[in-house]
Design an enzyme around this catalytic site. Structure first.
Site, PDB file in Angstrom:
ATOM      1  N   TYR A 170     123.305 -20.440  -4.683  1.00  0.00           N
ATOM      2  CA  TYR A 170     122.411 -21.468  -4.138  1.00  0.00           C
ATOM      3  C   TYR A 170     121.571 -22.092  -5.254  1.00  0.00           C
ATOM      4  CZ  TYR A 170     118.340 -23.544  -1.947  1.00  0.00           C
ATOM      5  OH  TYR A 170     117.337 -24.426  -1.599  1.00  0.00           O
ATOM      6  N   PHE A 189     110.694 -31.418 -23.833  1.00  0.00           N
ATOM      7  CA  PHE A 189     111.167 -31.704 -22.488  1.00  0.00           C
ATOM      8  C   PHE A 189     111.663 -30.437 -21.799  1.00  0.00           C
ATOM      9  CE2 PHE A 189     114.169 -34.345 -19.787  1.00  0.00           C
ATOM     10  CZ  PHE A 189     113.201 -35.164 -19.236  1.00  0.00           C
ATOM     11  N   ARG A 195     107.485 -17.556  -5.988  1.00  0.00           N
ATOM     12  CA  ARG A 195     106.083 -17.924  -5.828  1.00  0.00           C
ATOM     13  C   ARG A 195     105.778 -18.522  -4.464  1.00  0.00           C
ATOM     14  NH1 ARG A 195     102.766 -23.008  -7.766  1.00  0.00           N
ATOM     15  NH2 ARG A 195     103.840 -23.615  -5.864  1.00  0.00           N
ATOM     16  N   ARG A 231     111.481 -21.495   6.500  1.00  0.00           N
ATOM     17  CA  ARG A 231     112.537 -21.487   5.493  1.00  0.00           C
ATOM     18  C   ARG A 231     112.636 -20.106   4.866  1.00  0.00           C
ATOM     19  NH1 ARG A 231     109.706 -26.338   3.955  1.00  0.00           N
ATOM     20  NH2 ARG A 231     108.799 -25.180   2.218  1.00  0.00           N
TER      21      ARG A 231
END
Length: 414
Positions: A171, A288, A218, A228
């Site tokens: 997932y 980045f 978290r 969920r």
């Protein structure tokens, strides 16, 4: 409030002051909108409307890469909007997700029935797809391929719960690892990075999985309250009959055992993160990528064995985030940060924790990796990049609270 939280950390107060005095507009280069086509300007407008942080961070990327990543983001935002829209019946949504990559080459395709807040990216998808088709072929191939694979993955998990640890990896691969792979391929396609960065999909996948798992860990309370469930059943069923039980005070010991098991699983990606970052040459790409990784390990350290995960939201301090971002501009500093937070976790490992042996093992591997001289390329920090890092800190510190696709694409920002 941010200042008060950092009162016990003088270095954070200093860095917050430096950022406040630095002037955001002075350090972030502005795009030349006048030289853009009307459709590209519109894409950047949508970027600003749909992203809290990414619109600014993208401007720190060098060259044509910034446009490619902008379009990549908007395509994934449109795909995610379809997946999130609960008003679209499954018999219609599944084919849309599976076929979404083909819409990139259909100049008039759009979807006007969405009720989601970001529906404009679907309603005006012809503008986005036009700019996609204006990209160089090497960028188009990457974006289309990732969109295809992610759409199929989203369709697969629409009615499927995350049961095993392997399914958790799968997932997270679909919603995060694929983005890491796509971004890496874009970095290499731009020639700002060597081909090996885009070719090593295993390392790029780990970059995404580390961030996504941190986010899932978290956000336990928020997700369960919204109905969920992203914690894998194979993990939580060892300690409770129902995932929601962990929010009960009497279940705290079991909840912490499950929490620590999942943190340990997330930490196994850190050695790959170190190797990946050590290969980067371009300073803007390095910043980045490195920023959310150091924030993630700081967040995992804050979450480990912390009852607050089951009572509210665990966040790192803004001053702490600013400090991390100002420091994480070269590989040596990143290794030091990783070693620091790994040690913090080590200090909290309980003798009675069921995952203790695995936790100690992966922490030892991380410690060895973070102390090794795996850096093969130096990253030179200029005053401009120091200022940019200060700005990126303020923009990125909250990345773990963004939605799935935005936060994952924001693994290059947050």
């Amino acid at each position: 409030m941010d200042v008060l939280k950092s009162l016990g950390h003088p270095e954070e107060l200093l860095n917050l002051f430096k950022f406040k005095m630095g002037g955001c507009s002075a350090v972030m280069p502005k795009l030349d909108y006048e030289s853009m086509s009307e459709s590209l300007r519109t894409c950047y407008l949508y970027l600003n409307q749909t992203s809290r942080s990414f619109a600014a961070v993208i401007q720190a990327l060098d060259g044509e890469l910034r446009h490619a990543v902008c379009i990549f983001y908007l395509v994934l935002r449109a795909l995610d909007t379809v997946e999130d829209d609960m008003t679209i019946p499954l018999e219609k949504k599944v084919p849309m997700l599976n076929n979404f990559h083909t819409y990139l080459y259909q100049d008039k395709w759009c979807f006007t029935e969405s009720q989601e807040k970001d529906r404009q990216v679907l309603e005006d998808f012809p503008t986005i797809s036009l700019e996609f088709r204006n990209l160089a072929q090497e960028y188009r191939e990457v974006i289309s391929d990732i969109c295809h694979k992610m759409g199929e993955g989203m369709a697969e998990f629409l009615e499927k719960k995350v049961e095993s640890m392997k399914e958790w990896d799968k997932y997270c691969h679909y919603v995060a690892g694929l983005v890491g792979i796509g971004l890496s391929q874009l970095f290499s396609a731009s020639q700002l990075e060597d081909p090996e960065v885009g070719q090593d999909s295993e390392l790029a996948n780990s970059m995404g999985l580390f961030l996504q798992k941190t986010n899932i860990i978290r956000d336990y309370l928020e997700d369960t309250q919204d109905g969920r469930a992203f914690w894998p059943k194979e993990a939580w069923s060892q300690f409770a009959d129902h995932l929601e039980d962990f929010a009960q005070p009497e279940k705290l010991d079991s909840a912490l055992s499950c929490l620590n098991l999942l943190v340990t699983d997330a930490l196994r990606h850190v050695p790959d993160v170190i190797t990946y970052l050590s290969r980067l040459r371009n300073q803007s790409v390095f910043n980045f990528c490195a920023i959310p990784q150091v924030m993630a390990i700081a967040t995992l350290s804050a979450c480990y064995n912390n009852p607050m995960v089951f009572q509210g939201v665990v966040k790192i301090r803004k001053g702490q985030a600013v400090t991390l971002m100002m420091e994480a501009t070269n590989m040596g500093a990143v290794q030091t940060i990783i070693a620091q937070y790994s040690q913090e976790i080590l200090n909290k490992v309980s003798l009675a924790d069921p995952s203790r042996k695995k936790t100690l093992h992966i922490l030892a591997v991380i410690r060895e990796k973070s102390q090794s001289s795996c850096v093969t390329r130096a990253h030179h920090l200029s005053p401009m990049y120091l200022s940019a890092a200060m700005l990126l800190a303020a923009l990125s510190w909250q990345y773990l609270s963004t939605t799935a696709v935005e936060y994952i694409v924001s693994y290059i920002s947050a």
